[in-house]
Design a protein around this motif. Structure first.
Motif, short mmCIF file in Angstrom:
data_model
loop_
_atom_site.label_atom_id
_atom_site.label_comp_id
_atom_site.label_asym_id
_atom_site.label_seq_id
_atom_site.Cartn_x
_atom_site.Cartn_y
_atom_site.Cartn_z
N MET A 98 -2.02 -7.91 -11.11
CA MET A 98 -2.09 -6.65 -10.40
C MET A 98 -1.96 -6.92 -8.90
O MET A 98 -2.63 -7.82 -8.37
CB MET A 98 -3.42 -5.95 -10.67
CG MET A 98 -3.61 -5.51 -12.12
SD MET A 98 -2.57 -4.11 -12.51
CE MET A 98 -2.74 -4.05 -14.29
N THR A 99 -1.13 -6.16 -8.22
CA THR A 99 -0.97 -6.28 -6.78
C THR A 99 -1.81 -5.21 -6.10
O THR A 99 -1.61 -4.01 -6.33
CB THR A 99 0.51 -6.14 -6.38
OG1 THR A 99 1.26 -7.18 -7.03
CG2 THR A 99 0.68 -6.29 -4.87
N ILE A 100 -2.78 -5.65 -5.30
CA ILE A 100 -3.76 -4.74 -4.73
C ILE A 100 -3.96 -5.07 -3.24
O ILE A 100 -3.67 -6.17 -2.80
CB ILE A 100 -5.11 -4.84 -5.48
CG1 ILE A 100 -5.63 -6.27 -5.50
CG2 ILE A 100 -4.98 -4.32 -6.89
CD1 ILE A 100 -6.94 -6.46 -6.27
N VAL A 101 -4.45 -4.10 -2.49
CA VAL A 101 -4.78 -4.36 -1.09
C VAL A 101 -6.11 -5.08 -1.02
O VAL A 101 -6.98 -4.89 -1.88
CB VAL A 101 -4.84 -3.04 -0.27
CG1 VAL A 101 -3.49 -2.35 -0.23
CG2 VAL A 101 -5.91 -2.11 -0.81
N VAL B 132 1.07 -10.56 1.57
CA VAL B 132 2.35 -9.93 1.86
C VAL B 132 2.10 -8.58 2.52
O VAL B 132 1.15 -7.87 2.15
CB VAL B 132 3.16 -9.74 0.55
CG1 VAL B 132 4.43 -8.93 0.81
CG2 VAL B 132 3.51 -11.08 -0.06
N HIS B 133 2.92 -8.23 3.50
CA HIS B 133 2.85 -6.90 4.10
C HIS B 133 3.46 -5.90 3.12
O HIS B 133 4.58 -6.07 2.65
CB HIS B 133 3.60 -6.87 5.43
CG HIS B 133 3.28 -5.69 6.28
ND1 HIS B 133 3.66 -4.41 5.95
CD2 HIS B 133 2.59 -5.58 7.45
CE1 HIS B 133 3.23 -3.56 6.88
NE2 HIS B 133 2.58 -4.26 7.80
N ARG B 134 2.72 -4.83 2.81
CA ARG B 134 3.14 -3.93 1.74
C ARG B 134 4.43 -3.19 2.06
O ARG B 134 5.12 -2.72 1.15
CB ARG B 134 2.02 -2.91 1.45
CG ARG B 134 1.70 -1.99 2.59
CD ARG B 134 0.44 -1.19 2.33
NE ARG B 134 0.60 -0.24 1.25
CZ ARG B 134 -0.35 0.63 0.89
NH1 ARG B 134 -1.51 0.62 1.52
NH2 ARG B 134 -0.14 1.48 -0.07
N TYR B 135 4.82 -3.06 3.35
CA TYR B 135 6.04 -2.37 3.72
C TYR B 135 7.17 -3.32 4.11
O TYR B 135 8.24 -2.87 4.50
CB TYR B 135 5.78 -1.41 4.88
CG TYR B 135 4.75 -0.34 4.57
CD1 TYR B 135 4.90 0.49 3.47
CD2 TYR B 135 3.64 -0.19 5.38
CE1 TYR B 135 3.96 1.46 3.19
CE2 TYR B 135 2.69 0.79 5.11
CZ TYR B 135 2.85 1.61 4.01
OH TYR B 135 1.91 2.57 3.73
N GLY B 136 6.94 -4.62 4.04
CA GLY B 136 7.94 -5.59 4.47
C GLY B 136 8.88 -6.00 3.35
O GLY B 136 8.70 -5.66 2.18
N SER C 7 2.75 -12.71 11.36
CA SER C 7 3.03 -12.02 12.61
C SER C 7 4.01 -10.89 12.45
O SER C 7 4.00 -9.93 13.23
CB SER C 7 3.57 -13.02 13.65
OG SER C 7 4.76 -13.62 13.18
N VAL C 8 4.88 -10.96 11.45
CA VAL C 8 5.86 -9.90 11.20
C VAL C 8 5.86 -9.60 9.70
O VAL C 8 5.52 -10.46 8.88
CB VAL C 8 7.27 -10.31 11.66
CG1 VAL C 8 7.34 -10.41 13.17
CG2 VAL C 8 7.71 -11.60 11.00
N PRO C 9 6.25 -8.37 9.31
CA PRO C 9 6.26 -8.01 7.90
C PRO C 9 7.22 -8.84 7.05
O PRO C 9 7.12 -8.83 5.83
CB PRO C 9 6.69 -6.54 7.92
CG PRO C 9 6.31 -6.04 9.27
CD PRO C 9 6.54 -7.21 10.18
N SER C 10 8.16 -9.54 7.69
CA SER C 10 9.14 -10.32 6.94
C SER C 10 8.68 -11.73 6.62
O SER C 10 9.44 -12.52 6.07
CB SER C 10 10.46 -10.37 7.71
OG SER C 10 10.26 -10.88 9.01
N SER D 238 7.53 -7.64 0.11
CA SER D 238 6.70 -6.84 -0.78
C SER D 238 7.38 -6.65 -2.13
O SER D 238 8.59 -6.47 -2.21
CB SER D 238 6.44 -5.47 -0.15
OG SER D 238 5.81 -4.61 -1.09
N PRO D 239 6.59 -6.68 -3.21
CA PRO D 239 7.17 -6.41 -4.53
C PRO D 239 7.38 -4.92 -4.78
O PRO D 239 7.93 -4.54 -5.81
CB PRO D 239 6.09 -6.96 -5.48
CG PRO D 239 4.81 -6.78 -4.74
CD PRO D 239 5.16 -7.02 -3.29
N PHE D 240 6.95 -4.07 -3.85
CA PHE D 240 7.05 -2.63 -4.05
C PHE D 240 8.43 -2.12 -3.64
O PHE D 240 8.78 -2.15 -2.46
CB PHE D 240 5.97 -1.90 -3.25
CG PHE D 240 4.57 -2.27 -3.64
CD1 PHE D 240 4.27 -2.71 -4.92
CD2 PHE D 240 3.55 -2.21 -2.71
CE1 PHE D 240 2.98 -3.06 -5.28
CE2 PHE D 240 2.25 -2.55 -3.06
CZ PHE D 240 1.97 -2.98 -4.35
#
Length: 460
Positions: free
Chosen positions: A133-136, A59-63, A274-277, A66-68
């Motif tokens: 845990m969600t990690i990069v 998952v893209h962290r800013y899309g 290809s896209v954050p979504s 994202s769970p964030f």
């Protein structure tokens, strides 16, 4: 500089050991203002698809997937952070650091910027019973680490979204001793606290992770690994966003790739959306190698044993070879990196690519970029334009990789798109293949076989 940095790192480590107990359990030149929106672009809705193979969802962290909650970044912020990462990578490679993930050069720390270890995140489980845990994930690092209690903010740990891992609640958690083989092989600045092995990682922008080398059960989807070595961080300095830590996919013995070799054979692959979504996947073992993959040799270099080197031999634009001598890429070499956003080329190679691309884009209206990283931008709008020429990266072994629209054009505002490559300071810096040129591809790391593969049509 290197000596001063070493003493600073050593002092920081032992200061840490003395204070933490052992755990028991702009405006453009033509004065036109551009509106720069936070990611995601171009859609706000998550179009996540269930991945049915063996692996982890990316998952893209800013899309929107994202769970964030509420973690956003503008294209400008992401690319400013990207430059910090490139500086860090170049410093590690140039200075031939023998200490894993530690550089021998101090770079300016800029408040509000992070190392940006990666824009893509996965969720894994630690402990017994497991705690997700969600990690990069990062192919440029080898040691996996997460934040652990008793750190609780302030000078201890940064604020993450998941609850901080509590080793006391895991029946399989174990701290490693200073005289253990694992501690001696870590190749990091280490120290002892009541005979417990401590580690220190310092990144290029001044961010740090300090803690204890530990073992516990790691769960990757349906696969369970006991006695997995990782860093249990007691003090984390820097802006790592809301992630819980980092998953190291480098080539060192402590990496996830090496520790799971018996089951997965040191093979993994990923597809970045290809896209954050939308979402991608990270796959391990035999399932990672699919039909249609073309392989280029993996290269090993002593100045970067954790990195994945390969031989870039040329670039095509619109079906025509760009006039770049192959020798331009040979020294000092090329790495592929999951955490770098924009590929960096030798300055002369980039100049040749830019010239060829501008010629092929003569029918488009040039634009001024709001980001100094880019110097070749056009009025394109937000939709993919089929008239943009294809950029193809050519690797040893007759492997041609079409960068696609998303790897050719970087959308930096609602109306402006730029050539998604940048120049190094000179021809003496390492070429870096960033994640913009890897989007939607199956990128296969067959480390045991000494090869790296690319295949089209991934993320399905």
């Amino acid at each position: 500089m290197a000596t001063n940095t070493y003493f600073f790192l050593t002092f920081s480590l032992f200061s840490f050991l003395c204070n933490f107990p052992v755990i028991l359990g702009a405006k453009s030149d033509n004065h036109r203002l551009l509106r720069v929106r936070p990611l995601p672009l171009p859609t706000e809705a998550c179009s996540s698809k269930e991945y049915k193979g063996r692996g982890l969802k990316i998952v893209h962290r800013y899309g929107p997937c994202s769970p964030f909650d509420g973690e956003k970044a503008t294209p400008i912020q992401i690319l400013q952070q990207d430059q910090s990462r490139v500086n860090w990578l170049q410093a590690r490679l140039t200075h031939n650091s023998s200490r894993l993930d530690v550089q021998d050069t101090t770079l300016p720390a800029r408040p509000g910027e992070s190392l940006n270890t990666g824009n893509y995140i996965v969720t894994v489980g630690f402990g017994t019973p497991k705690t997700d845990m969600t990690i990069v994930f990062d192919t440029g690092s080898s040691l996996t680490w997460i934040q652990c209690q008793p750190c609780n903010g302030g000078d201890g740990c940064y604020k993450q979204q998941d609850p901080i891992f509590n080793p006391a609640e895991s029946s399989s958690y174990l701290q490693l001793s200073c005289d253990s083989a694992e501690c001696s092989q870590l190749s990091l600045p280490t120290g002892c606290s009541s005979s417990t092995c401590a580690y220190l990682i310092t990144y290029g922008d001044g961010s740090q992770s300090l803690g204890f080398l530990s073992r516990d059960t790691l769960t990757l989807s349906s696969d369970i690994f006991t006695n997995f070595q990782f860093g249990c961080a007691q003090q984390s300095r820097g802006l790592f966003g809301k992630t819980a830590g980092l998953l190291g996919l480098g080539r060192r013995p402590v990496s996830l790739v090496s520790q799971t070799a018996t089951k997965f054979g040191r093979v993994f692959s990923y597809c970045l959306p290809s896209v954050p979504s939308s979402t991608g996947y990270l796959t391990f073992g035999a399932d990672a190698i699919k039909p249609g993959i073309k392989f280029t040799p993996l290269i090993t270099k002593s100045n970067g044993p954790s990195f994945y080197f390969l031989n870039l031999i040329g670039i095509n634009v619109g079906g025509q070879a760009v006039a770049i001598p192959t020798s331009t890429f040979e020294s000092p070499g090329t790495i592929i990196d999951s955490g770098t956003v924009i590929s960096r080329l030798p300055s002369s190679a980039y100049a040749a690519l830019r010239s060829a691309f501008r010629q092929a884009m003569s029918k488009y209206t040039p634009a001024t970029s709001p980001i100094s990283l880019f110097d070749t931008c056009y009025e394109l709008g937000g939709a993919e334009d089929p008239g943009v020429p294809k950029v193809v990266l050519r690797f040893e072994g007759d492997v041609d990789v079409n960068a696609g629209y998303s790897g050719t054009i970087r959308q930096v505002s609602e109306t402006v798109g730029c050539l998604a490559f940048a120049a190094n300071d000179g021809d003496g810096d390492f070429t870096i293949i960033g994640n913009s040129q890897q989007l939607t591809l199956d990128v296969v790391y067959d480390v045991a076989g000494g090869r790296l593969g690319f295949g089209p049509g991934g993320c399905r």
